[in-house]
Scaffold this active site. Structure first.
Site, PDB file in Angstrom:
ATOM      1  N   TYR A 262      26.350  23.264  73.140  1.00 12.19           N
ATOM      2  CA  TYR A 262      25.093  22.883  72.493  1.00 12.19           C
ATOM      3  C   TYR A 262      24.040  22.545  73.545  1.00 12.19           C
ATOM      4  O   TYR A 262      22.893  22.995  73.471  1.00 12.19           O
ATOM      5  CB  TYR A 262      25.332  21.680  71.566  1.00 12.19           C
ATOM      6  CG  TYR A 262      24.055  20.968  71.184  1.00 12.19           C
ATOM      7  CD1 TYR A 262      23.232  21.474  70.184  1.00 12.19           C
ATOM      8  CD2 TYR A 262      23.656  19.811  71.842  1.00 12.19           C
ATOM      9  CE1 TYR A 262      22.045  20.837  69.848  1.00 12.19           C
ATOM     10  CE2 TYR A 262      22.475  19.167  71.522  1.00 12.19           C
ATOM     11  CZ  TYR A 262      21.676  19.692  70.514  1.00 12.19           C
ATOM     12  OH  TYR A 262      20.501  19.071  70.190  1.00 12.19           O
ATOM     13  N   ASP A 297      26.877  24.594  64.422  1.00 10.21           N
ATOM     14  CA  ASP A 297      25.885  24.795  63.362  1.00 10.21           C
ATOM     15  C   ASP A 297      24.553  25.263  63.932  1.00 10.21           C
ATOM     16  O   ASP A 297      23.788  25.969  63.258  1.00 10.21           O
ATOM     17  CB  ASP A 297      25.687  23.492  62.591  1.00 10.21           C
ATOM     18  CG  ASP A 297      25.361  22.324  63.500  1.00 10.21           C
ATOM     19  OD1 ASP A 297      24.181  21.967  63.605  1.00 10.21           O
ATOM     20  OD2 ASP A 297      26.289  21.754  64.109  1.00 10.21           O
ATOM     21  N   LYS A 369      33.161  18.981  60.699  1.00  9.94           N
ATOM     22  CA  LYS A 369      31.824  18.461  60.428  1.00  9.94           C
ATOM     23  C   LYS A 369      30.988  19.569  59.807  1.00  9.94           C
ATOM     24  O   LYS A 369      30.687  20.582  60.458  1.00  9.94           O
ATOM     25  CB  LYS A 369      31.168  17.974  61.721  1.00  9.94           C
ATOM     26  CG  LYS A 369      29.773  17.391  61.515  1.00  9.94           C
ATOM     27  CD  LYS A 369      28.947  17.390  62.791  1.00  9.94           C
ATOM     28  CE  LYS A 369      28.555  18.789  63.200  1.00  9.94           C
ATOM     29  NZ  LYS A 369      27.594  18.840  64.311  1.00  9.94           N
TER      30      LYS A 369
END
Length: 523
Positions: A262, A297, A369
């Site tokens: 990320y 995500d 998650k």
């Protein structure tokens, strides 16, 4: 038995490829240290505070050693040498360096055996503080308990820690299980951790140790009031990843965003820097009993969610293997994914369900998650609430671990207390009414959901085997994750990376590896 009829041999192939990728990275990581790792060592020894120019003392001391050309040997060696020779505490050593009255590199070094004995003795005290925090969390869970999974996860982000407390307590009373305090915009890009309680963040509240303490105290208070332990989440990503992990461990945080990929892709943190930082930060999180969240995500915000699905699964496999090499058990791996397909896509719900069920089956122990729809929220609060409800339905049906709730006012403003209340109320309604729906459902073997899962697994497996051939760092350079390209020498923080000396010494790493049952580090 797989409800999606997944080919277990293919799952094993994908996991083996990811394992090989992680092995090759681990050798790269083990040869390096960073300024953030060395600052973390000093924080775990208890060094805190700032100098006259508001520079954190861990930065002052590490920069002092780095400027003298000795940081590649480990900061602990020089600081503990001064502790022994000057009769000072670690805190006093830092204060004297900041005042200009002590030069660590002018002191002759005692024998390594003498320094290491004292270094391990003092390090053990820091380890015991973290152990005590984990035991306190366990005590709370045994006595007052917590909410059922999926945990209801909501965000506070006022910029003012004291206003965050008001909102967090309200959310806990409304039914939230996890409170995430969003960091101030851009904090991941600053190479130090701000000091003290803060009230002027932008887009969020600064992650500081005092802010962690203030919020932890508040959530313990409201948790005892309502008879349910409330978990606290923050973000140890960016240039201070291991430092924030240490601060979280010392103040009993429960969940941490913790993902090098990320940081590389979406914050342009140098890949060498953050992979080394991640390894040490995950050791700390593992020992502290912290659930990490990963950021897959985010791939779906920069690339099409249908096309990018295999890269999400491939990244989950890689994150799993890297986490295992830091001693993190599967039960603490909040691997990320998201409900981000266009609402205009016909049968998009089926494709979302396939992705979520597939992740649940492939990572059965992980508290996955699951992130809400954000990319396609338009400001139409009624349509947005429906999108969030469908997201909650998938979460309930596939037994997700952590459900970050969407807000009907997404894309309009930072959620207000009543927006959060409506989101929590809706999620509780869905989770209660559909509690065991997933147990009642079987999927058509030749149907769209099963075909989609097989397609994503196949492409992810091929992708992982390609990554094994070319290496993860080159994969990132080619933009194979999230359509974002980064290079080995680009991004922020490279100047803070250095090769370890032959006599490099990090007592906390050694103690944590022993605590976590990891093999001795191979050079």
């Amino acid at each position: 038995m797989s409800k999606l009829y997944l080919d277990q041999a293919k799952v094993a192939r994908a996991r083996q490829a990811a394992s090989d990728v992680a092995d090759s990275l681990q050798e790269f990581i083990s040869e390096r240290t960073t300024v953030a790792v060395e600052r973390t060592v000093l924080r775990l020894y208890g060094l805190d505070g700032i100098d006259a120019d508001y520079v954190p003392l861990p930065n002052v001391v590490v920069d002092h050693i780095k400027d003298g050309g000795q940081l590649h040997r480990g900061a602990a060696r020089f600081v503990i040498n001064a502790v022994l020779q000057k009769g000072l505490t670690v805190q006093e050593v830092g204060e004297e360096i900041a005042a200009g009255t002590l030069d660590l590199l002018e002191l002759p070094l005692l024998e390594d055996e003498v320094i290491q004995k004292k270094a391990y003795e003092l390090a053990q005290a820091g380890i015991e503080k973290i152990r005590a925090n984990r035991q306190k969390r366990d005590h709370y869970l045994e006595t007052i308990g917590e909410g059922r999974r999926p945990y209801i996860y909501v965000i506070v982000a006022t910029g003012n820690i004291y206003e965050d407390v008001v909102q967090a307590k309200a959310a806990a009373r409304q039914g939230a299980d996890i409170i995430a305090v969003i960091r101030s915009t851009g904090q991941s890009l600053i190479d130090y951790v701000p000091y003290g309680a803060t009230t002027e963040g932008f887009g969020g509240t600064y992650a500081t140790q005092e802010n962690f303490r203030v919020m932890r105290e508040a959530l313990d208070e409201v948790g005892e009031e309502i008879g349910r332990y409330i978990r606290l989440c923050n973000y140890c990503s960016g240039l201070c990843m291991p430092e924030i992990a240490a601060m979280g461990a010392l103040e009993r945080l429960d969940v941490m965003l913790n993902d090098a990929l990320y940081g590389i892709l979406f914050r342009d943190i140098n890949m060498q820097r953050t992979l080394v930082d991640q390894n040490f930060s995950r050791m700390i999180n593992s020992f502290a009993g912290v659930i990490i969240n990963t950021g897959e995500d985010n791939y779906l915000t920069t690339a099409d969610a249908v096309e990018a699905a295999p890269s999400v699964l491939a990244s989950q496999f890689i994150n799993e293997q890297l986490a295992l090499r830091s001693g993190l058990p599967e039960e603490q791996m909040g691997l990320g994914h998201a409900f981000e397909m266009s609402p205009d896509l016909e049968d998009g719900f089926l494709l979302e369900l396939a992705q979520a069920q597939m992740a649940r089956e492939i990572f059965p122990k992980a508290p996955l998650k699951y992130m809400p729809p954000t990319k396609h929220m338009t400001g139409n609060i009624f349509k947005g609430h429906v999108q969030d409800t469908l997201f909650n339905v998938v979460g309930a049906m596939t037994n997700q671990g952590i459900q970050l709730l969407g807000m009907m006012t997404e894309a309009i403003h930072t959620p207000l207390i009543h927006d959060r209340h409506i989101a929590i109320e809706a999620a509780k309604y869905v989770f209660s009414n559909m509690r065991t729906l997933g147990d009642e459902i079987e999927y058509k073997q030749d149907g769209k959901i099963v075909r989609r899962a097989h397609e994503v697994l196949e492409h992810a497996t091929v992708m992982l085997e390609d990554i094994r051939e070319i290496g993860l760092l080159e994969t990132i350079s080619r933009g194979m994750f999230g359509d974002v390209k980064r290079t080995m020498t680009g991004g922020k923080g490279l100047q803070g990376v250095m090769m370890r000396a032959e006599d490099y010494f990090n007592p906390f790493e050694t103690l944590l590896r022993a605590e976590l049952g990891l093999e001795a580090m191979q050079r």
